[in-house]
Design an enzyme around this catalytic site. Structure first.
Site, PDB file in Angstrom:
ATOM      1  N   SER A  95      -2.600   5.328   3.515  1.00  0.00           N
ATOM      2  CA  SER A  95      -4.141   4.650   3.178  1.00  0.00           C
ATOM      3  C   SER A  95      -5.101   5.464   3.515  1.00  0.00           C
ATOM      4  CB  SER A  95      -4.179   3.344   3.799  1.00  0.00           C
ATOM      5  OG  SER A  95      -2.925   2.420   3.430  1.00  0.00           O
ATOM      6  N   GLY A 134     -16.648   0.550  -0.093  1.00  0.00           N
ATOM      7  CA  GLY A 134     -16.955  -0.608   0.215  1.00  0.00           C
ATOM      8  C   GLY A 134     -17.147  -1.526  -0.862  1.00  0.00           C
ATOM      9  N   GLU A 368      -5.898  -3.090  -3.373  1.00  0.00           N
ATOM     10  CA  GLU A 368      -5.795  -2.375  -4.652  1.00  0.00           C
ATOM     11  C   GLU A 368      -5.218  -3.423  -5.749  1.00  0.00           C
ATOM     12  OE1 GLU A 368      -7.706   0.081  -4.342  1.00  0.00           O
ATOM     13  OE2 GLU A 368      -7.459   0.899  -2.227  1.00  0.00           O
ATOM     14  N   THR A 370      -3.757  -7.230  -6.455  1.00  0.00           N
ATOM     15  CA  THR A 370      -2.571  -8.082  -6.155  1.00  0.00           C
ATOM     16  C   THR A 370      -1.539  -7.961  -7.192  1.00  0.00           C
ATOM     17  OG1 THR A 370      -3.088 -10.253  -6.893  1.00  0.00           O
ATOM     18  CG2 THR A 370      -4.039  -9.927  -4.834  1.00  0.00           C
TER      19      THR A 370
END
Length: 389
Positions: A95, A134, A368, A370
């Site tokens: 990640s 963000g 990223e 569902t």
């Protein structure tokens, strides 16, 4: 510690060229030598292994598939193989690299000015600078179009107000790519640590992704110059294009977690003896689970490789990426669950990596996009009818 050999039931290696195998071998050795000895303790302590960042930069892992500015200029498939090996180590490590490259370096490369590229990309490529992305807000995850973070023009500057959450790398990031709503639509901005009105605080109590930094960002009258706006980031589609880059890496990364779970379970079942001193691998129910896992891993490998080839040819569509992410994450999570079952009580202790992978993958399934959102992306593509509401 022996070198990991991977899972290759159907001669997948025959689909890779020598450069691709070299990239995978380099990443695999890094994970064997540097990640595996410490990742269990990092996960248990809730600590990101920051000591590995500079080394990953030297190996060219950050923005590996980008060209120029110190980036390695690898193919998309080579980049995917790096993600696969890193997630075999831990989802948190993959990640970190995925966010740095796909969600920070990619938007600066794609939407930034020449000055922004020159200022940020070389340092992001080496790991000297860490970035974050963000977009997600407390009230808007699957619906980023509902964001409430705003940016208003004030002379030659912009004033940002809002909150972002579930931000990987947030509190350790030197630069944040922040998306905000303006009167002209959604735009992207570069906010730096230390800017007045900008703060980051870590989210604690996580039972997943414990070897990863996860934060909330607060922007209270945060003022940034026009030179910090990404000039070519116009509309929400720019942010979503970044997510497609990250999802591609996820679709590859989870293969590593699935392969680690499968190989751990396979070896355990061969060595573990029960009932007349026979290995449990000799029992039909055990073999059925192993057969399912190796079949699904093989199918997922083929899907990932084909998506990599399509991406390098400029033919990969965001719906293809949704299929890759949705299928491979679901497969990996089921492999973790089946492997935990095969190990019995031993499956829950940290002598084995399975429970750690399982907990991490519960998060990967959600972030990223569902599982449900990607199903709707695919549903719209095959029917022509959007069903998001």
């Amino acid at each position: 510690m022996g070198t990991y050999r991977g899972v290759d039931f159907m001669h997948i290696d025959s689909l890779l060229n020598e450069d691709e195998k070299l990239v995978r071998r380099t990443a695999r050795q890094f994970v064997d030598d540097r990640v595996m000895p410490l990742i269990k303790d990092c996960y248990n302590a809730g600590r990101f292994p920051a000591e590995l960042v500079a080394e990953m930069g030297e190996l060219g892992f950050f923005g590996a598939n980008l060209e120029g500015y110190g980036c390695a200029g690898m193919s998309s498939l080579e980049y995917g193989l790096i993600m696969q090996e890193l997630e075999r180590g831990d989802s948190g490590l993959r990640s970190f690299v995925s966010v740095q490259g796909a969600l920070v370096m990619y938007p600066i490369m794609t939407y930034g000015s020449n000055e922004q590229r020159q200022t940020y990309l070389p340092k992001l490529a080496t790991g000297e600078m860490v970035g974050c992305f963000g977009l997600t807000e407390p009230g808007f995850g699957s619906n980023p179009g509902g964001m409430t973070t705003t940016a208003r023009r004030d002379g030659d500057a912009w004033v940002l107000n809002g909150e972002k959450t579930w931000i990987t790398n947030g509190s350790v990031a030197v630069v944040a790519v922040v998306w905000a709503r303006t009167p002209e639509g959604v735009r992207g901005f570069l906010v730096e640590k230390g800017d007045p009105g900008y703060t980051a605080s870590d989210i604690h109590g996580k039972l997943s992704m414990r070897a990863s930094v996860t934060s909330s960002l607060a922007l209270v009258d945060c003022r940034v110059g026009e030179d910090r706006r990404l000039p070519d980031a116009v509309g929400l589609k720019s942010a979503l294009a970044c997510l497609s880059q990250a999802r591609f890496g996820i679709g590859w990364g989870v293969l590593g977690a699935a392969m680690d779970c499968f190989e751990t379970a396979r070896q355990y079942c061969i060595a573990r003896k029960q009932f007349d001193d026979r290995p449990i691998a000799s029992h039909q129910l055990v073999q059925e689970k192993l057969a399912w896992m190796v079949t699904e891993i093989t199918k997922a490998q083929l899907l990932a490789i084909h998506c990599g080839r399509l991406k390098d040819a400029g033919k990969l569509d965001f719906a293809h990426v949704s299929m890759l992410k949705r299928n491979n994450v679901g497969m990996a999570l089921e492999c973790a669950r089946l492997s935990r079952d095969l190990l019995g009580a031993n499956g829950i202790i940290d002598d084995y990596p399975i429970m750690r992978h399982m907990c991490n993958l519960e998060t990967v399934k959600t972030y990223e996009g569902t599982d449900h959102i990607h199903a709707l992306v695919l549903g719209e593509r095959v029917t022509g009818i959007p069903a998001y509401r």
